[in-house]
Design an enzyme around this catalytic site. Structure first.
Site, PDB file in Angstrom:
ATOM      1  N   GLY A 219       0.816  -1.216   0.000  1.00 27.79           N
ATOM      2  CA  GLY A 219       0.000   0.000   0.000  1.00 27.79           C
ATOM      3  C   GLY A 219       0.846   1.261   0.000  1.00 27.79           C
TER       4      GLY A 219
ATOM      5  N   PHE B 238       8.404  -1.011   3.452  1.00 21.13           N
ATOM      6  CA  PHE B 238       6.994  -1.409   3.446  1.00 21.13           C
ATOM      7  C   PHE B 238       6.509  -1.986   2.123  1.00 21.13           C
ATOM      8  CE2 PHE B 238       7.600   1.810   6.685  1.00 21.13           C
ATOM      9  CZ  PHE B 238       7.084   1.161   7.795  1.00 21.13           C
ATOM     10  N   SER B 239       7.125  -1.610   1.020  1.00 24.93           N
ATOM     11  CA  SER B 239       6.609  -2.107  -0.258  1.00 24.93           C
ATOM     12  C   SER B 239       6.996  -3.571  -0.451  1.00 24.93           C
ATOM     13  CB  SER B 239       7.102  -1.227  -1.408  1.00 24.93           C
ATOM     14  OG  SER B 239       8.512  -1.075  -1.392  1.00 24.93           O
ATOM     15  N   THR B 240       6.275  -4.254  -1.346  1.00 21.68           N
ATOM     16  CA  THR B 240       6.428  -5.710  -1.488  1.00 21.68           C
ATOM     17  C   THR B 240       6.924  -6.087  -2.881  1.00 21.68           C
ATOM     18  OG1 THR B 240       4.166  -6.000  -2.299  1.00 21.68           O
ATOM     19  CG2 THR B 240       4.476  -6.083   0.095  1.00 21.68           C
TER      20      THR B 240
ATOM     21  N   ALA C 152       8.867  -1.038 -10.313  1.00 18.94           N
ATOM     22  CA  ALA C 152       9.629  -0.190  -9.401  1.00 18.94           C
ATOM     23  C   ALA C 152      11.104  -0.090  -9.788  1.00 18.94           C
ATOM     24  CB  ALA C 152       9.505  -0.738  -7.979  1.00 18.94           C
TER      25      ALA C 152
ATOM     26  N   TYR D 248      13.438  13.671  -9.775  1.00 21.39           N
ATOM     27  CA  TYR D 248      12.405  13.624  -8.749  1.00 21.39           C
ATOM     28  C   TYR D 248      12.190  15.048  -8.235  1.00 21.39           C
ATOM     29  CZ  TYR D 248       9.653  11.083  -5.327  1.00 21.39           C
ATOM     30  OH  TYR D 248       8.615  10.559  -4.605  1.00 21.39           O
TER      31      TYR D 248
END
Ligand SMILES: Cc1cc2nc3c(=O)[nH]c(=O)nc-3n(C[C@H](O)[C@H](O)[C@H](O)COP(=O)(O)OP(=O)(O)OC[C@H]3O[C@@H](n4cnc5c(N)ncnc54)[C@H](O)[C@@H]3O)c2cc1C
Ligand SMILES: Cc1cc2nc3c(=O)[nH]c(=O)nc-3n(C[C@H](O)[C@H](O)[C@H](O)COP(=O)(O)OP(=O)(O)OC[C@H]3O[C@@H](n4cnc5c(N)ncnc54)[C@H](O)[C@@H]3O)c2cc1C
Lengths: 596, 596
Positions: free
Chosen positions: B174, B245-247, B256, B508
């Site tokens: 998420g 946290f990302s998977t 990614a 970015y």
């Protein structure tokens, strides 16, 4: 009417670069066998194109005779050409007019000549060469060949195909070795078969030197593309052994791999964007700024993802944005001799751990292939080299190409020195390396040198952990297949590692053997069966279906063994979605569909 | 019945790694503002997790107040949490039973609790955080959240969805910033919305150390995966800033990119094979040998090609074979200060020409971002550094991470020295580099530190030839958008180059500004509009729609500007083919479909 359509050899190039028909390569370059007054046989490559050309190869015939345990008959060697004729194709007068409308009424760009149809319904397998030479075709040939010049002409052809229910098979250099340009049989697909030859679409559309990008039409051959970039001071770094004849579009459709992939990547790294004429219209990117490509992006599935490996079944690739590199400051070659293939394997595996620091190319020749290479050098004492205490019977050889800045090369050479020493290797200099490289190019010519002695080559990717097993068992399988068939003489089997990756390597096998030409035994069957057995052995032991040749029709029966049913259903559904009436019906690889 | 389904914070981790709700990061780590007796404001990150934690940051408030031209009110800073309630979802008692049947009747793995539904219908945009904090949701939330544990459970859920006409939205960490886990509105899709949270599928299925491969379930977080590989002596080299946290599944679905892609590649290079539960069954490779992956292959379109960038719309990725590398022998950091951003740009462009010899990571911070980084260091004299004759007002800073063998690092450092000197750069050592790195991780916490000061980040890939223009014009656009809205204070805009490629770089942007909370103006609108203007400017000048975040719903209106109609028709057809009843109906990116 169709007598107007007679362009024959137009497709074969012009000037000093006419392509041979029925054998690999340029017409000016082929091996000939001369018997000297003293009765000994000398092989010479005609012309002056390659470094090997014109040099008397005195050891080759002896080598082959010894390995195959047979005598070479100097009188059976050369291919005379057959004046084959074909049954008429299906192109009607109406269809002819329709096609001509799509290509500016240029009759010089449409052909139904036997030679053109035959060449466009074949590629470069041993099987194909045999068919072209014997004039006996076991698969259907295209009914017509068209040479479009622009995207809109390709679109017009695709839309005719949709309207009149034809099948289009894109054609690049016709160098595939997977039967991917064969037509499906009339039972499977009774429609008109149109081969769309892309070679007139060879323009460089733009070059952006600052970003290192070029937008190029897909029909350009590697030879042409490399030369055009070289003149601007750039290289594409992509050098499949077939680069003289294969095309950008063919590379993308087959997912080709070049020798220098360590440095320059494979075709998926080199190609940034594609433009495609599909059954649903033009698939491409849009850009608001000029001469721009998005580079790495996260914008859903990109057209390129669908076209890499599409094998002619999803549309015609008309152009691509590719990466170009400034020409390397320095290029040099080295070779390393190892006491055994095993020692060489340990060396390349260690080298793979160097990741991005690997030289541009590193190939490992097994003992047989190394000795073949030596048999193809001139018999002058200058060409000798230092074997040290290595045995000629077990020695393996790594051939290395460095490309980069002087500092980079110094660094890489140091690594090679250290790793060689660690595995008992002896540096043997650039000459041996060069002869290994020459061999690569010569081997395709060699195959066609003596049609009684058939050479077959095939490749696979194997993870490091399975490499030894796969090489050993594949060789063993070929030997036992040969034996069980009571074929004449002995087979010659050799292999080389051609590409190294972090997780494994590409292995290329060659095998050569004599086949009796008697009515009962078609050599195409023998070769097909042996190749299939070898492939099964490879898959059983952890090798892949294909590292770079693709699947085509030759290997499509293995597809259910490498993908889940759910994936095959999915990819079939994707095909139907993108090409509902099957305009691009070549039926290759994952798009073979269920057999009828 | 539904009162049994109450698992609330289960999804947020346990022990010392509980995830915050309504702000980025771990619950133990957040910025707090303390007013010292002398009246000055000190910011401190709680806990001891990061190198910055516990250190009094005395310069930060002053910096922000100066840049935004506003006073920070110490009393408005902290998020207290809202006890929001939601209207009931659509999950009926029958549906509940059905879902429970699919997951072994484990009620602890199904939730309809408001907190779970809210978290699973959001991601990590500023917009999402605002919604979670205010309890005011403008998009529909999932009706239920399920945590499957196995491929067969995922399959069971997919088949229930097909049968009962539900929509499944896969959920990883998420952490997306594209609204890709938002549900389509009820008008667009009235079906039951089920969020399938993959985080319990986090097993390492096998590791093959010799080939450097691991087969891992897709719900594993980066933090977990990196730690598990580290214990075996390996790294995956993939470090998106969100990796805590990302998977794995989320990385593949969004395509990614990690900071160290120079060395380790992006997710497309790291992932070798995927296994997917799709509407047509399981999509995967088959292997006859154990612990094997095919590596580079030419076997048609592979499952991976369809899943990279699929953004949850083609199926649930359940596992992937990934590449692992032995831990680097050495890791070190360096930083280089340049007289201006332009000089820094020339440096990174030159560095890009070094191709594979580039250090693992090189980022370039513009003046504003560099100064922000400095404002987040401790105010101790030891942290000072040598600016030479560079002006603090124009200086830009490259932060570099080296990873590799000692020899490799020596070589790369020499290159960095030479190139720095050539562009007027001064080596500033590892401490500055470290603070740039810390900033990256801190910035997400910073965003949530003061909810009145909103920070938005977005990225783009830009070819070298357009880079200066894109950076300048994007900043200018943001400033003028701010001005035209008569918003309070000044906006703070900064940028960094995060990834460098042969053909261009990823830029970015961050911008931060204060937004009045008055009823008339929803800050989500203001931010949305400004981001959209910036994106338009980027596209007009040759930048891309997304380098690594993906498109989701946030950027999907731009899709027709980057792909041809023929391609959009094609990809829509592919979607329908793979998922005929639209089980995976998240409607992200190229799968957004035509608006209803
Ligand atoms: C001696 C020899 C050496 C070789 N060495 C290598 C090597 O080192 N590496 C390697 O990867 N391969 C090698 N190959 C195989 C072959 O060269 C490659 O597969 C090559 O990519 C084929 O390109 P082509 O232009 O000849 O395509 P073709 O043979 O004309 O066609 C191959 C397939 O691509 C499709 N296709 C061609 N053009 C297009 C287009 N514009 N749009 C859509 N589809 C198209 C065709 O329909 C067909 O399915 C070699 C072959 C030979 C004979
Ligand atoms: C502070 C911060 C820093 C970030 N830094 C980076 C960065 O450096 N690089 C970068 O690339 N991104 C970055 N991101 C963006 C985000 O972390 C990535 O997009 C990440 O890949 C999302 O993974 P996730 O597991 O959180 O996916 P989620 O947010 O849960 O989902 C994202 C999308 O993937 C789909 N999905 C998730 N899991 C699966 C699965 N198993 N199967 C199928 N579909 C699935 C979802 O349906 C959704 O469409 C950052 C975000 C934040 C907030």
């Amino acid at each position: 009417f169709s007598s107007q359509l007679n362009i024959g050899s137009r497709n074969r190039g012009s000037g000093d670069s006419v392509e041979s028909f029925g054998s690999w390569g340029f017409e000016d370059s082929r091996f000939v066998l001369n018997t000297l007054p003293n009765g000994s046989n000398v092989v010479i490559m005609k012309g002056g194109r390659y470094s090997i050309s014109g040099k008397p190869l005195t050891k080759l015939v002896g080598f082959i005779e010894k390995e195959l345990n047979m005598k070479i008959d100097p009188n059976s060697e050369s291919f005379q050409g057959v004046d084959f004729s074909l049954p008429d194709g299906k192109l009607t007068a109406e269809d002819t007019v329709r096609i001509l409308t799509a290509i500016d009424d240029d009759t010089s760009r449409l052909s139904t000549v036997a030679e053109d149809r035959a060449r466009h319904g074949t590629g470069h397998t041993q099987d194909d060469i045999y068919s072209l030479r014997s004039g006996s075709f076991r698969t259907r040939l295209p009914d017509a060949v068209v040479w479009p010049r622009s995207v809109s002409e390709v679109q017009a052809l695709a839309s005719l195909a949709t309207t009149y229910n034809w099948c289009i098979i894109p054609f690049g250099g016709g160098t595939n070795v997977t039967h991917s340009t064969h037509c499906p049989s009339s039972t499977v697909d009774p429609r008109l078969m149109v081969s769309v030859d892309m070679k007139l679409m060879k323009n460089v559309l733009w070059v952006n030197e600052e970003d290192g990008l070029a937008h190029v039409e897909a029909g350009i051959t590697g030879r042409d593309l490399i030369e055009r970039m070289r003149r601007l001071g750039f290289t594409i770094g992509h050098e499949p052994d077939s680069y003289e004849f294969s095309t950008l579009g063919g590379w993308i459709a087959t997912k080709a791999s070049g020798m220098k992939q360590n440095k320059y990547g494979n075709i998926e790294d080199i190609v940034k964007e594609v433009t495609v004429v599909s059954a649903k219209g033009i698939m491409s990117h849009k850009h608001k700024a000029n001469k721009v490509s998005y580079g790495r992006s996260s914008a859903g599935i990109e057209p390129k993802a669908l076209m890499l490996g599409s094998e002619g079944c999803l549309g015609v690739i008309t152009s691509a944005v590719i990466k170009i590199w400034p020409l390397a400051e320095e290029i040099s070659h080295e070779s390393v001799l190892f006491p055994s293939f095993d020692a060489g394997l340990r060396f390349v595996k260690d080298l793979s751990n160097q990741r991005t620091l690997k030289p541009a190319s590193c190939r490992l020749l097994d003992n047989e292939q190394f000795r073949l290479g030596q048999a193809m050098t001139e018999n002058s004492p200058k060409m000798g080299f230092y074997l040290g205490n290595l045995s000629e019977k077990t020695v393996a050889c790594a051939t290395i190409t460095f490309e980069g800045s002087a500092a980079e090369l110094r660094f890489q050479k140091k690594i090679i020195c250290e790793l060689s020493a660690a595995h008992g290797g002896i540096l043997a200099g650039s000459r041996v390396s060069k002869s290994g490289y020459d061999l690569t190019f010569a081997i395709a010519y060699l195959r066609d040198f003596a049609m009684n002695y058939n050479i077959l080559g095939f490749e696979t990717f194997v993870p490091w952990s399975k490499l030894r097993t796969v090489v050993e068992r594949t060789k063993r399988t070929i030997l036992s297949e040969h034996k069980s068939r009571a074929l004449p003489g002995l087979p010659f089997v050799c292999s080389r590692i051609t590409q190294i990756y972090d997780e494994g390597a590409c292995v290329y096998f060659y095998f050569c053997m004599a086949v009796n030409f008697n009515g009962a035994l078609d050599p195409r069957d023998v070769f097909g069966e042996i190749e299939a057995s070898a492939r099964r052995e490879i898959l059983n032991n952890g090798g892949s279906l294909s590292h770079h040749h693709g699947i085509g029709k030759l290997r499509s029966s293995f597809v259910p063994e490498i993908y889940s049913d759910g994936y095959l259903d999915s990819i079939n559904a994707v095909k139907t979605a993108l090409d509902p009436v099957n305009v691009f019906g070549a039926r290759n690889g994952v798009f073979a569909g269920k057999p009828c």
